[in-house]
Design a protein around this motif. Structure first.
Motif, PDB file in Angstrom:
ATOM      1  N   HIS A   1       0.807  -1.218  -0.096  1.00 23.53           N
ATOM      2  CA  HIS A   1      -0.001   0.037  -0.110  1.00 23.53           C
ATOM      3  C   HIS A   1       0.833   1.161  -0.090  1.00 23.53           C
ATOM      4  CE1 HIS A   1      -2.730  -3.128   1.608  1.00 23.53           C
ATOM      5  NE2 HIS A   1      -3.769  -2.519   1.253  1.00 23.53           N
TER       6      HIS A   1
ATOM      7  N   ASP B   1      -6.058   5.399   0.883  1.00 23.05           N
ATOM      8  CA  ASP B   1      -5.450   4.398   1.687  1.00 23.05           C
ATOM      9  C   ASP B   1      -4.624   5.045   2.904  1.00 23.05           C
ATOM     10  OD1 ASP B   1      -5.907   1.887   1.136  1.00 23.05           O
ATOM     11  OD2 ASP B   1      -4.486   1.477  -0.420  1.00 23.05           O
TER      12      ASP B   1
ATOM     13  N   LYS C   1      -5.909  -1.747   7.824  1.00 23.07           N
ATOM     14  CA  LYS C   1      -4.774  -2.725   7.416  1.00 23.07           C
ATOM     15  C   LYS C   1      -3.461  -1.941   7.640  1.00 23.07           C
ATOM     16  CE  LYS C   1      -6.094  -4.034   2.998  1.00 23.07           C
ATOM     17  NZ  LYS C   1      -7.059  -3.089   3.085  1.00 23.07           N
TER      18      LYS C   1
ATOM     19  N   PHE D   1     -12.888  -3.383   0.460  1.00 25.20           N
ATOM     20  CA  PHE D   1     -13.537  -4.974   0.025  1.00 25.20           C
ATOM     21  C   PHE D   1     -14.315  -5.428   1.386  1.00 25.20           C
ATOM     22  CE2 PHE D   1     -12.777  -9.708   0.006  1.00 25.20           C
ATOM     23  CZ  PHE D   1     -13.745  -9.988  -1.372  1.00 25.20           C
TER      24      PHE D   1
ATOM     25  N   ASP E   1      -9.092   1.232  -7.620  1.00 23.40           N
ATOM     26  CA  ASP E   1      -8.359   0.575  -6.482  1.00 23.40           C
ATOM     27  C   ASP E   1      -8.381  -1.120  -6.725  1.00 23.40           C
ATOM     28  OD1 ASP E   1      -7.018   0.381  -3.924  1.00 23.40           O
ATOM     29  OD2 ASP E   1      -8.825  -0.059  -3.029  1.00 23.40           O
ATOM     30  N   LYS E   2      -9.347  -1.601  -7.267  1.00 23.36           N
ATOM     31  CA  LYS E   2      -9.599  -3.088  -7.205  1.00 23.36           C
ATOM     32  C   LYS E   2      -8.711  -3.389  -8.528  1.00 23.36           C
ATOM     33  CE  LYS E   2     -11.903  -2.941  -3.738  1.00 23.36           C
ATOM     34  NZ  LYS E   2     -11.118  -1.976  -2.837  1.00 23.36           N
TER      35      LYS E   2
ATOM     36  N   ALA F   1      -5.504  -4.565  -7.535  1.00 20.17           N
ATOM     37  CA  ALA F   1      -5.447  -5.669  -6.549  1.00 20.17           C
ATOM     38  C   ALA F   1      -5.475  -6.794  -7.291  1.00 20.17           C
ATOM     39  CB  ALA F   1      -6.847  -5.707  -5.722  1.00 20.17           C
TER      40      ALA F   1
ATOM     41  N   ARG G   1       1.382  -7.401  -4.909  1.00 16.28           N
ATOM     42  CA  ARG G   1       1.059  -6.848  -3.766  1.00 16.28           C
ATOM     43  C   ARG G   1       0.549  -7.822  -2.708  1.00 16.28           C
ATOM     44  NH1 ARG G   1      -3.509  -3.561  -4.306  1.00 16.28           N
ATOM     45  NH2 ARG G   1      -2.950  -2.282  -2.317  1.00 16.28           N
ATOM     46  N   THR G   2       0.223  -8.877  -3.238  1.00 12.84           N
ATOM     47  CA  THR G   2      -0.351  -9.886  -2.489  1.00 12.84           C
ATOM     48  C   THR G   2       0.696 -10.498  -1.418  1.00 12.84           C
ATOM     49  OG1 THR G   2      -2.468 -10.246  -3.601  1.00 12.84           O
ATOM     50  CG2 THR G   2      -1.897 -12.094  -2.089  1.00 12.84           C
TER      51      THR G   2
ATOM     52  N   PHE H   1       1.975  -8.078   0.832  1.00  7.76           N
ATOM     53  CA  PHE H   1       1.489  -7.978   2.132  1.00  7.76           C
ATOM     54  C   PHE H   1       1.452  -9.072   3.051  1.00  7.76           C
ATOM     55  CE2 PHE H   1      -2.750  -8.448   4.673  1.00  7.76           C
ATOM     56  CZ  PHE H   1      -2.923  -7.001   4.948  1.00  7.76           C
ATOM     57  N   SER H   2       1.263 -10.203   2.583  1.00  2.00           N
ATOM     58  CA  SER H   2       1.566 -11.605   3.369  1.00  2.00           C
ATOM     59  C   SER H   2       2.989 -11.385   3.980  1.00  2.00           C
ATOM     60  CB  SER H   2       1.253 -12.747   2.561  1.00  2.00           C
ATOM     61  OG  SER H   2       0.284 -12.604   1.642  1.00  2.00           O
TER      62      SER H   2
ATOM     63  N   HIS I   1      -5.644 -16.127  -0.402  1.00  2.00           N
ATOM     64  CA  HIS I   1      -6.439 -14.622  -0.512  1.00  2.00           C
ATOM     65  C   HIS I   1      -6.876 -14.425  -2.272  1.00  2.00           C
ATOM     66  CE1 HIS I   1      -6.872 -10.524   0.410  1.00  2.00           C
ATOM     67  NE2 HIS I   1      -6.468 -10.103  -0.701  1.00  2.00           N
TER      68      HIS I   1
ATOM     69  N   LYS J   1     -10.717 -13.252  -2.192  1.00  2.58           N
ATOM     70  CA  LYS J   1     -10.977 -11.954  -2.635  1.00  2.58           C
ATOM     71  C   LYS J   1     -10.654 -11.938  -3.965  1.00  2.58           C
ATOM     72  CE  LYS J   1      -9.321  -7.334  -2.434  1.00  2.58           C
ATOM     73  NZ  LYS J   1      -8.483  -6.416  -1.838  1.00  2.58           N
TER      74      LYS J   1
HETATM   75  P1  ADP Z   1      -9.136  -2.999   0.094  1.00  4.23           P
HETATM   76  O1  ADP Z   1      -9.777  -3.733  -1.259  1.00  4.23           O
HETATM   77  O2  ADP Z   1      -9.577  -3.911   1.111  1.00  4.23           O
HETATM   78  O3  ADP Z   1      -9.595  -1.902   0.223  1.00  4.23           O
HETATM   79  P2  ADP Z   1      -6.545  -2.269  -0.985  1.00  4.23           P
HETATM   80  O4  ADP Z   1      -7.185  -2.261  -2.315  1.00  4.23           O
HETATM   81  O5  ADP Z   1      -6.328  -1.212  -0.434  1.00  4.23           O
HETATM   82  O6  ADP Z   1      -7.693  -3.078  -0.127  1.00  4.23           O
HETATM   83  O7  ADP Z   1      -5.379  -3.294  -0.785  1.00  4.23           O
HETATM   84  C1  ADP Z   1      -5.542  -4.712  -0.475  1.00  4.23           C
HETATM   85  C2  ADP Z   1      -4.501  -5.746  -0.958  1.00  4.23           C
HETATM   86  O8  ADP Z   1      -3.584  -6.069   0.212  1.00  4.23           O
HETATM   87  C3  ADP Z   1      -5.082  -6.913  -1.478  1.00  4.23           C
HETATM   88  O9  ADP Z   1      -5.558  -6.866  -2.787  1.00  4.23           O
HETATM   89  C4  ADP Z   1      -3.993  -7.737  -1.417  1.00  4.23           C
HETATM   90  O10 ADP Z   1      -2.974  -7.606  -2.148  1.00  4.23           O
HETATM   91  C5  ADP Z   1      -3.444  -7.430   0.117  1.00  4.23           C
HETATM   92  N1  ADP Z   1      -4.184  -7.968   1.071  1.00  4.23           N
HETATM   93  C6  ADP Z   1      -5.156  -7.836   1.798  1.00  4.23           C
HETATM   94  N2  ADP Z   1      -5.517  -8.620   2.764  1.00  4.23           N
HETATM   95  C7  ADP Z   1      -4.850  -9.670   2.317  1.00  4.23           C
HETATM   96  C8  ADP Z   1      -4.629 -10.999   2.905  1.00  4.23           C
HETATM   97  N3  ADP Z   1      -5.483 -11.625   3.808  1.00  4.23           N
HETATM   98  N4  ADP Z   1      -3.629 -11.981   2.509  1.00  4.23           N
HETATM   99  C9  ADP Z   1      -2.736 -11.417   1.285  1.00  4.23           C
HETATM  100  N5  ADP Z   1      -2.878 -10.192   0.687  1.00  4.23           N
HETATM  101  C10 ADP Z   1      -3.676  -9.513   1.229  1.00  4.23           C
END
Ligand code: ADP
Ligand code: NI
Length: 236
Positions: free
Chosen positions: A25, A59, A64, A102, A123-124, A127, A135-136, A139-140, A176, A180
């Motif tokens: 982020h 953001d 998160k 989300f 934003d999506k 993702a 990004r995933t 984040f992890s 994830h 999502k």
């Molecule tokens: P949101 O869609 O909730 O607004 P953002 O678009 O700001 O969130 O960013 C969320 C990103 O953070 C996800 O797309 C993913 O890459 C990462 N993320 C969030 N939760 C998880 C999770 N539980 N495990 C892995 N990655 C995650």
């Protein structure tokens, strides 16, 4: 009225707030969302100034990242008050920021204004696809989650509370995608984002197939196929 100076000051503010984020982020995520939003907005009838400010600021108050949960995006709001934006515009922008997550989508929220729909889509899009994959895993890693556990299957009907519990033991990067990322394609609002989402979605599926093949996880390839069929997600 569009104010280029305020856009520049907003970018600087977001860089100060998120420049050191290591969870996917970071400042460049906000810049990408801003760029996506500008592109999408060209095809829609929306207030571009509101869209751009909401995209840049979306953001800085995220639960998160700053571990604070509030109904008001306080940092963004204070910044806009200091910048002397009108109360009406501040309310519009804060409303967008509050509703595009989300977790709100899991809570059943449907967006009304075109400005909110554009920022959500922008934003999506960031993702999913190659960037979404990167990004995933960022984040992890940032949250000390394992990449993949073949024994742990995703929570398919994940609810808002489970999604927000990042420490639950079922949490892996790969899960994830099922909880999502693969679901996002069917939830974009604007036509241009839907079109781009098709491409990015397919890239993620190919990534997962290759990932499971390298793991020699036939069970997971079948699981992915069944997931896509069950959720009526095309493109396999
Ligand atoms: P949101 O869609 O909730 O607004 P953002 O678009 O700001 O969130 O960013 C969320 C990103 O953070 C996800 O797309 C993913 O890459 C990462 N993320 C969030 N939760 C998880 C999770 N539980 N495990 C892995 N990655 C995650
Ligand atoms: Ni975001």
């Amino acid at each position: 009225m569009y104010d280029q100076m305020l856009i520049e000051k907003t970018k600087n503010f977001v860089n100060d707030e998120l420049g050191r984020d290591g969870s996917g982020h970071d400042f460049f995520h906000s810049l990408r969302v801003w760029n996506n939003a500008k592109k999408i907005a060209k095809e829609e009838n929306a207030d571009i100034f509101i869209v751009e400010l909401a995209a840049l600021l979306h953001d800085v108050d995220d639960w998160k990242i700053i571990s604070v949960q509030s109904d008001i995006p306080q940092k963004a709001k204070n910044f806009l008050i200091n910048m002397k934006l009108s109360q009406e515009n501040i309310d519009l922008i804060c409303d967008i920021i509050k509703n595009i997550g989300f977790k709100e989508m899991l809570g059943g929220a449907k967006l009304e204004s075109m400005e909110a729909k554009i920022v959500f889509d922008a934003d999506k899009l960031d993702a999913i696809g190659a960037i979404g994959i990167a990004r995933t895993f960022a984040f992890s890693g940032n949250k000390n989650m394992p990449i993949f556990n073949p024994e742990l299957f995703p929570i398919l009907d994940i609810d808002k509370k489970q999604y927000m519990n990042l420490n639950r033991k079922e949490n892996t990067s790969v899960n994830h995608f099922f909880e999502k990322l693969l679901k996002l394609k069917e939830n974009f609002y604007t036509n241009s984002a839907k079109k781009e989402a098709e491409k990015r979605h397919l890239f993620m599926i190919n990534f997962l197939i290759q990932f499971f093949e390298e793991h020699e996880e036939k069970v997971w390839i079948k699981y992915l196929e069944e997931f896509l069929t069950k959720n009526k997600i095309k493109n396999f």
